[in-house]
Design a protein around this motif. Sequence first.
Motif, PDB file in Angstrom:
ATOM      1  N   THR A 179       0.875  -1.156   0.087  1.00 41.14           N
ATOM      2  CA  THR A 179       0.189  -0.076   0.062  1.00 41.14           C
ATOM      3  C   THR A 179       0.719   1.165   0.035  1.00 41.14           C
ATOM      4  O   THR A 179       1.484   1.375   0.984  1.00 41.14           O
ATOM      5  N   SER A 180       0.665   1.948  -0.823  1.00 42.16           N
ATOM      6  CA  SER A 180       1.605   3.407  -1.191  1.00 42.16           C
ATOM      7  C   SER A 180       0.904   4.192  -1.766  1.00 42.16           C
ATOM      8  O   SER A 180       0.491   4.108  -2.893  1.00 42.16           O
ATOM      9  N   GLY A 186       0.937   6.612   5.928  1.00 37.26           N
ATOM     10  CA  GLY A 186       1.146   7.651   4.825  1.00 37.26           C
ATOM     11  C   GLY A 186       2.820   7.469   4.458  1.00 37.26           C
ATOM     12  O   GLY A 186       3.041   8.065   3.257  1.00 37.26           O
ATOM     13  N   VAL A 187       3.400   6.312   4.424  1.00 38.15           N
ATOM     14  CA  VAL A 187       4.742   6.294   3.916  1.00 38.15           C
ATOM     15  C   VAL A 187       4.801   5.799   2.661  1.00 38.15           C
ATOM     16  O   VAL A 187       4.029   4.746   2.344  1.00 38.15           O
ATOM     17  N   ILE A 188       5.689   5.966   1.933  1.00 39.53           N
ATOM     18  CA  ILE A 188       5.819   5.537   0.197  1.00 39.53           C
ATOM     19  C   ILE A 188       6.396   4.019   0.616  1.00 39.53           C
ATOM     20  O   ILE A 188       7.411   3.863   1.514  1.00 39.53           O
ATOM     21  N   ARG A 189       5.844   3.187   0.021  1.00 39.67           N
ATOM     22  CA  ARG A 189       6.339   1.626   0.246  1.00 39.67           C
ATOM     23  C   ARG A 189       6.834   1.067  -1.094  1.00 39.67           C
ATOM     24  O   ARG A 189       6.525   1.510  -2.316  1.00 39.67           O
ATOM     25  N   GLU A 190       7.666  -0.011  -0.642  1.00 41.28           N
ATOM     26  CA  GLU A 190       8.228  -0.961  -1.857  1.00 41.28           C
ATOM     27  C   GLU A 190       7.955  -2.343  -1.329  1.00 41.28           C
ATOM     28  O   GLU A 190       7.768  -2.306  -0.271  1.00 41.28           O
ATOM     29  N   PRO A 191       8.120  -3.186  -2.285  1.00 43.74           N
ATOM     30  CA  PRO A 191       7.968  -4.575  -1.743  1.00 43.74           C
ATOM     31  C   PRO A 191       8.967  -5.011  -0.774  1.00 43.74           C
ATOM     32  O   PRO A 191      10.477  -4.497  -0.773  1.00 43.74           O
ATOM     33  N   GLN A 318       4.372  11.116  12.509  1.00 44.89           N
ATOM     34  CA  GLN A 318       5.297  10.723  11.593  1.00 44.89           C
ATOM     35  C   GLN A 318       5.811  11.854  10.599  1.00 44.89           C
ATOM     36  O   GLN A 318       5.221  12.696  10.291  1.00 44.89           O
ATOM     37  N   LYS A 319       7.282  11.664  10.388  1.00 45.93           N
ATOM     38  CA  LYS A 319       7.672  13.010   9.325  1.00 45.93           C
ATOM     39  C   LYS A 319       7.546  12.404   8.037  1.00 45.93           C
ATOM     40  O   LYS A 319       7.970  11.099   7.588  1.00 45.93           O
ATOM     41  N   TYR A 320       7.557  13.295   6.872  1.00 46.39           N
ATOM     42  CA  TYR A 320       7.590  12.816   5.576  1.00 46.39           C
ATOM     43  C   TYR A 320       8.671  13.681   4.898  1.00 46.39           C
ATOM     44  O   TYR A 320       8.808  14.888   5.024  1.00 46.39           O
ATOM     45  N   PRO A 321       9.369  13.188   3.972  1.00 45.96           N
ATOM     46  CA  PRO A 321      10.447  13.939   3.182  1.00 45.96           C
ATOM     47  C   PRO A 321       9.661  14.710   1.902  1.00 45.96           C
ATOM     48  O   PRO A 321       8.652  14.424   1.655  1.00 45.96           O
ATOM     49  N   GLU A 333       5.464  18.138   0.653  1.00 52.20           N
ATOM     50  CA  GLU A 333       5.331  17.219   1.550  1.00 52.20           C
ATOM     51  C   GLU A 333       4.384  16.376   1.619  1.00 52.20           C
ATOM     52  O   GLU A 333       3.315  16.794   1.106  1.00 52.20           O
ATOM     53  N   ALA A 334       4.192  14.999   1.879  1.00 54.50           N
ATOM     54  CA  ALA A 334       2.952  14.308   2.134  1.00 54.50           C
ATOM     55  C   ALA A 334       2.061  14.751   3.245  1.00 54.50           C
ATOM     56  O   ALA A 334       2.341  15.412   4.084  1.00 54.50           O
ATOM     57  N   HIS A 335       0.784  14.620   2.657  1.00 55.44           N
ATOM     58  CA  HIS A 335      -0.440  15.045   3.552  1.00 55.44           C
ATOM     59  C   HIS A 335      -1.237  14.220   3.626  1.00 55.44           C
ATOM     60  O   HIS A 335      -2.471  14.221   3.007  1.00 55.44           O
ATOM     61  N   PRO A 336      -1.078  13.051   4.320  1.00 53.46           N
ATOM     62  CA  PRO A 336      -1.761  11.837   4.404  1.00 53.46           C
ATOM     63  C   PRO A 336      -3.146  11.949   4.833  1.00 53.46           C
ATOM     64  O   PRO A 336      -3.469  12.858   5.467  1.00 53.46           O
ATOM     65  N   ALA A 337      -4.012  10.964   4.393  1.00 50.73           N
ATOM     66  CA  ALA A 337      -5.294  10.956   4.860  1.00 50.73           C
ATOM     67  C   ALA A 337      -5.760  10.398   6.080  1.00 50.73           C
ATOM     68  O   ALA A 337      -6.747  10.646   6.769  1.00 50.73           O
ATOM     69  N   PHE A 338      -4.678   9.804   6.740  1.00 49.02           N
ATOM     70  CA  PHE A 338      -4.578   9.611   8.109  1.00 49.02           C
ATOM     71  C   PHE A 338      -3.269  10.058   8.705  1.00 49.02           C
ATOM     72  O   PHE A 338      -2.145  10.058   8.081  1.00 49.02           O
TER      73      PHE A 338
END
Lengths: 401, 401
Positions: A179-180, A186-191, A318-321, A333-338
């Motif tokens: 989930t990315s 809200g973190v960007i994910r890789e496998p 949580q911090k986001y780059p 910056e990311a502004h996640p839904a949660f």
Amino acid sequence: MCGTDGCLVKCSSAPCATPENDIKDTFTTINLDHGDPIMYEPYWRKIGNKCGITFNGDDSLSYFANGKSLCWFMESKLEEQIKRLHNIVGNAIVDDYYIVVGTGSSQLMQAALYALSPTDQLEPVSVVSATPFYSKSLGHTLKYNAYPEVTDFVRSGLHKWAGDARTFEKSGSYIEFITSPNNPDGVIREPVVNGDQGKLIYDLAYYWPQYTAITIPANHDVMLFTISKCTGHAGSRIGWALVKDKEVARKMTKFMEISTIGVCKEAQLRAAKILKVVSDSCLDPKMENFFEYSRSLMTNRWQRLRQVVMASDFFVLQKYPLQYCLFTKDFCEAHPAFAWLICKGGEEEDCQKLLKEHKIHTRSGRRFGSDLRTVRVSMLSRDEDFNIFLERLMAIRGPTN
Amino acid sequence: MCGTDGCLVKCSSAPCATPENDIKDTFTTINLDHGDPIMYEPYWRKIGNKCGITFNGDDSLSYFANGKSLCWFMESKLEEQIKRLHNIVGNAIVDDYYIVVGTGSSQLMQAALYALSPTDQLEPVSVVSATPFYSKSLGHTLKYNAYPEVTDFVRSGLHKWAGDARTFEKSGSYIEFITSPNNPDGVIREPVVNGDQGKLIYDLAYYWPQYTAITIPANHDVMLFTISKCTGHAGSRIGWALVKDKEVARKMTKFMEISTIGVCKEAQLRAAKILKVVSDSCLDPKMENFFEYSRSLMTNRWQRLRQVVMASDFFVLQKYPLQYCLFTKDFCEAHPAFAWLICKGGEEEDCQKLLKEHKIHTRSGRRFGSDLRTVRVSMLSRDEDFNIFLERLMAIRGPTN
């Protein structure tokens, strides 16, 4: 200011959702447990009947749609608008992909599991995701994790939940959900597993410009999207999968056929109209760009939340780059839904319980395979509830408070 | 006459569906394999925008519905209209029943299996139905039986297809599907196994006055209905279950929640409007009564089909008894949605193959757990196709023809 005394933190130019802000009394617990995305309602109210669609008695009688797609129940107008929007936003490649429409992305997850599970093995294939992973709880009394529950609820012999991808060590075939940006954090994910017999399902529900930088057009084998988080129309239950392999798309379509004989035509045609308006709004300077609107709304909420958390001794976020966004053509910056909110206390600290005592209903990190110190807080509520949330959060000084 | 040369059998006063009857050439195979219920289209065209519903941009954003039902995603307007229609038609008791809405009745079948399967047993519970049983095939290349397929498609550990109810001899718990009137053969059904640990799911999709006499208000533990066969709005994918036991209704709701996070709001609200019009049409003498219209259409088609079959040496049709209908207050014969057509030849006779050679695509009895001599023929096609079907059937003199 938001126009009400209850709005303690300065608003930017972002719109305020409801005229009746802060009518709730101090005894009502506000529910930020589920991610019901009603915060974009004012935009759609302004759009009003420009986006209206009427169904007469004789419309959409048939099981079949008019298109010539492999997904025989998909309305061709919806297919066209899905492709157009991805091309405009640049968040996914659509050329040479098959599209499969589903009753929300939940059904598509099951369809993807069905399509990707080997049928020639005695044991069900292992299904994993890295913690913290997607969880849902909408019913009033029902509590469960979504990936585990969706995988196991009918005790399928095809697939079986095997937990955290980071600790998965079994050899052979497996399916990994990625989930990315991630729900809940809200973190960007890789496998994570990276085995040679893995099948990957990318859940890209939040890969839209209001939540995160669009860094690359995604081009994975199986990608899931939903209108719920993109435009806020969760009630329509429309999701779609972009699928590279024809046979996988065919099997996903078959799943949908057995499970529900396709997908409601009214919602498909309405979704086509809504996506068209969103695309038009990105191109027509006379319209208010939907993603600029929603990004501004999210940015404002996050700024206000960070102010409150910074002033607190007890919480961290949580911090986001900063990342370059191909859509906005700017660093953001990311502004996640949660919000993934962490109590600073020891491991025994129960953040969900603490917030509940202050009449804020959130979802415990435990429910996502994480720990008690963290909670997930919906950032998608109406302004009224978000304002009360900030007020109450400001008042918390710690567990002894 | 139907207004075209192609209409060989005299029409009664029943309406003719399409102005462009018989434009198909002699090389096109007509598809009477699936039961796409588009024959009521002219009624709904006449009703037109009286039954129209418009959705604006900001309508139905939320996952949640406004009602206070146990089924939290069900629109209260739909619940109200479902109850009203059953009360007017008299085909089912609704007082003290819980209603669970589903994405068509296919999803509700799975929900009912989920809710009724024992969870404390090592082995999956046996699921049976008396032959011939419900089968579906909508995709262009997919072929399967519905009850077996719906039961087994994800190889559930909760339930397992165990075949014909008549030959089921295992002791202990089981689930029996009872389709009444039955699909494919239109016969009124009762439970067959009658064990003391059986759970029964009544599929009453065709228990409406255009297909059969309403002899009693049904009051079984779990009853499934769908708007598809009642009004012809198959594209909306709306079904509902009437459930006596609260815990079963709760588990069915949970299934729907995990599977698709509820049911599309647009289709629910439109279905409420359509059911309202149907109910109104039964009460308001200024409106054309929907069930009188559809019954007249079905009666006419059956009369014409019986004429053709009687004139043939090669086919016979299932017979139905005259029964007193509480709705029409008259004795009437059944006019099922499907004709169960039997070739008179020996056991090796392949009726489906024979009809296919004459460019009539039907579904073989084999697919319903029955034999090769029988086929199921949809009676719900457009007039055009039904007329061509009769023409071609008249031309068949036997397998050597």
